[in-house]
Design a protein around this motif. Sequence first.
Motif, mmCIF file in Angstrom:
data_model
loop_
_atom_site.group_PDB
_atom_site.id
_atom_site.type_symbol
_atom_site.label_atom_id
_atom_site.label_comp_id
_atom_site.label_asym_id
_atom_site.label_seq_id
_atom_site.Cartn_x
_atom_site.Cartn_y
_atom_site.Cartn_z
ATOM 1 N N PHE A 250 44.624 7.915 31.787
ATOM 2 C CA PHE A 250 44.572 8.646 30.529
ATOM 3 C C PHE A 250 45.707 9.669 30.424
ATOM 4 O O PHE A 250 46.461 9.705 29.438
ATOM 5 C CB PHE A 250 43.200 9.324 30.419
ATOM 6 C CG PHE A 250 43.041 10.245 29.241
ATOM 7 C CD1 PHE A 250 43.464 9.876 27.982
ATOM 8 C CD2 PHE A 250 42.426 11.483 29.393
ATOM 9 C CE1 PHE A 250 43.297 10.722 26.879
ATOM 10 C CE2 PHE A 250 42.253 12.334 28.320
ATOM 11 C CZ PHE A 250 42.693 11.951 27.062
ATOM 12 N N LEU A 251 45.862 10.488 31.434
ATOM 13 C CA LEU A 251 46.831 11.581 31.373
ATOM 14 C C LEU A 251 48.259 11.151 31.709
ATOM 15 O O LEU A 251 49.183 11.956 31.637
ATOM 16 C CB LEU A 251 46.388 12.719 32.293
ATOM 17 C CG LEU A 251 45.063 13.386 31.901
ATOM 18 C CD1 LEU A 251 44.660 14.432 32.919
ATOM 19 C CD2 LEU A 251 45.162 14.006 30.505
ATOM 20 N N VAL B 182 50.093 13.175 26.771
ATOM 21 C CA VAL B 182 50.818 14.334 27.312
ATOM 22 C C VAL B 182 52.304 14.098 27.051
ATOM 23 O O VAL B 182 52.932 13.254 27.690
ATOM 24 C CB VAL B 182 50.559 14.525 28.818
ATOM 25 C CG1 VAL B 182 51.339 15.731 29.333
ATOM 26 C CG2 VAL B 182 49.077 14.703 29.081
ATOM 27 N N GLU B 183 52.852 14.822 26.102
ATOM 28 C CA GLU B 183 54.222 14.590 25.650
ATOM 29 C C GLU B 183 55.231 15.447 26.407
ATOM 30 O O GLU B 183 56.108 16.075 25.816
ATOM 31 C CB GLU B 183 54.316 14.835 24.144
ATOM 32 C CG GLU B 183 53.465 13.871 23.327
ATOM 33 C CD GLU B 183 53.614 14.084 21.838
ATOM 34 O OE1 GLU B 183 54.308 13.282 21.185
ATOM 35 O OE2 GLU B 183 53.033 15.070 21.330
ATOM 36 N N GLN C 229 54.409 14.422 35.935
ATOM 37 C CA GLN C 229 53.755 13.631 36.974
ATOM 38 C C GLN C 229 53.488 14.419 38.257
ATOM 39 O O GLN C 229 52.406 14.274 38.846
ATOM 40 C CB GLN C 229 54.570 12.368 37.268
ATOM 41 C CG GLN C 229 54.391 11.256 36.234
ATOM 42 C CD GLN C 229 52.967 10.731 36.175
ATOM 43 O OE1 GLN C 229 52.295 10.589 37.190
ATOM 44 N NE2 GLN C 229 52.486 10.447 34.967
ATOM 45 N N PRO C 230 54.410 15.259 38.730
ATOM 46 C CA PRO C 230 54.076 16.060 39.925
ATOM 47 C C PRO C 230 52.886 16.986 39.684
ATOM 48 O O PRO C 230 52.065 17.199 40.592
ATOM 49 C CB PRO C 230 55.361 16.854 40.186
ATOM 50 C CG PRO C 230 56.439 16.019 39.589
ATOM 51 C CD PRO C 230 55.839 15.426 38.355
ATOM 52 N N ILE C 231 52.783 17.536 38.465
ATOM 53 C CA ILE C 231 51.645 18.400 38.135
ATOM 54 C C ILE C 231 50.363 17.576 38.094
ATOM 55 O O ILE C 231 49.332 17.964 38.647
ATOM 56 C CB ILE C 231 51.883 19.100 36.780
ATOM 57 C CG1 ILE C 231 53.135 19.976 36.840
ATOM 58 C CG2 ILE C 231 50.652 19.911 36.375
ATOM 59 C CD1 ILE C 231 53.534 20.567 35.504
ATOM 60 N N LEU C 232 50.455 16.417 37.443
ATOM 61 C CA LEU C 232 49.286 15.548 37.325
ATOM 62 C C LEU C 232 48.786 15.113 38.695
ATOM 63 O O LEU C 232 47.590 15.229 39.000
ATOM 64 C CB LEU C 232 49.629 14.322 36.475
ATOM 65 C CG LEU C 232 48.553 13.236 36.385
ATOM 66 C CD1 LEU C 232 47.298 13.778 35.714
ATOM 67 C CD2 LEU C 232 49.088 12.019 35.621
ATOM 68 N N ARG C 233 49.686 14.602 39.516
ATOM 69 C CA ARG C 233 49.302 14.069 40.825
ATOM 70 C C ARG C 233 48.990 15.174 41.831
ATOM 71 O O ARG C 233 48.370 14.917 42.862
ATOM 72 C CB ARG C 233 50.408 13.161 41.357
ATOM 73 C CG ARG C 233 50.613 11.917 40.499
ATOM 74 C CD ARG C 233 51.880 11.173 40.871
ATOM 75 N NE ARG C 233 52.139 10.075 39.956
ATOM 76 C CZ ARG C 233 51.702 8.831 40.117
ATOM 77 N NH1 ARG C 233 50.978 8.536 41.184
ATOM 78 N NH2 ARG C 233 51.983 7.885 39.229
#
Length: 334
Positions: free
Chosen positions: A39-40, A46-47, A54-58
């Motif tokens: 999703f994210l 997430v624009e 991606q580093p923040i997400l992961r």
Amino acid sequence: MKPAGHPDIPAPKVGVLLINLGTPDAAEPKAVKRYLKEFLSDRRVVELPPLLWQPILRGVVLTTRPAKSAHAYRQVWTEQGSPLAAITRAQAEALAPRLAGQGVVVDHAMRYGHPAIADRIAAMKAAGCERILLAPLYPQYSGATTATANDAAFAALAKMRWQPAIRTLPPYHDAPAYIDALADSIRAQVAALPFEADTLVASFHGMPQRTLDLGDPYHCHCRKTARLLGEALGRELTVTFQSRFGKAKWLEPATDVVLGELGRTGRRVAIFAPGFSADCVETLEELAIRGRESFVEAGGKDFAYVSCLNATDGGMKMIEFLVVQELAGWLRAS
């Protein structure tokens, strides 16, 4: 006899694919993590540049958020799975007999998770659906909802040698059938409450303010829905936006903040979510449970959550009307 190597081709049919956002397969951190990652990672959701996001997400997000979200899902999970999955399936099952007499095949899919859009389009095509209406069940259009559902379908079509003809259900935020169905449902549920609600709150899912600044019509669609719904009910509505995430500025006013203010001033509140076609964790947990907690902790007493249209008769009549309207010409051709 048919020549060897030439399989039977099913009789041409028309298909309707109901699409909703998606849900984890289980109310457990691992399943929620898989869902959130898909999703994210969607660039429409997430624009931010992937190298930044991606580093923040992961890192932080997928390390801390799955457990919190899993807890929320556990509060509302059913024997049939998540409410969104169960209700969307029920909507498809309720729509199918309404259209069966016209030879229409009805199925459902989720943008994230299962059943996947690509899989259901392939199944419908294999069943003979040479014309398919994609019906994202988002009344108000946003690039992060309607557009990304269509994106997933078009990506699947790009891999198909023999594509079905495609139509897409447009946003229906101001459709009289939608406004009337909402008004009838809300009016009946509010009248059945054990208290007289003096404040009606229409809570829409939030979006970053940046989406509005970039031209997304979602905020305007929400405001128009609220205006038309208020006129139909003969009541002034308090419009709010829920589900803030991250540090960026989001659409305001925020639902949790407004509920706190209403609790402190002793208002009697009925809250509903006109942007959701089916109840889900954002309505049943965020509004009905945490929303009530915010309201009560601020000193409020009388609070009620009013459910979505779901697969009710009124809701299904509305979906049937919108779908048949978009199938004009195709039903005769089939």
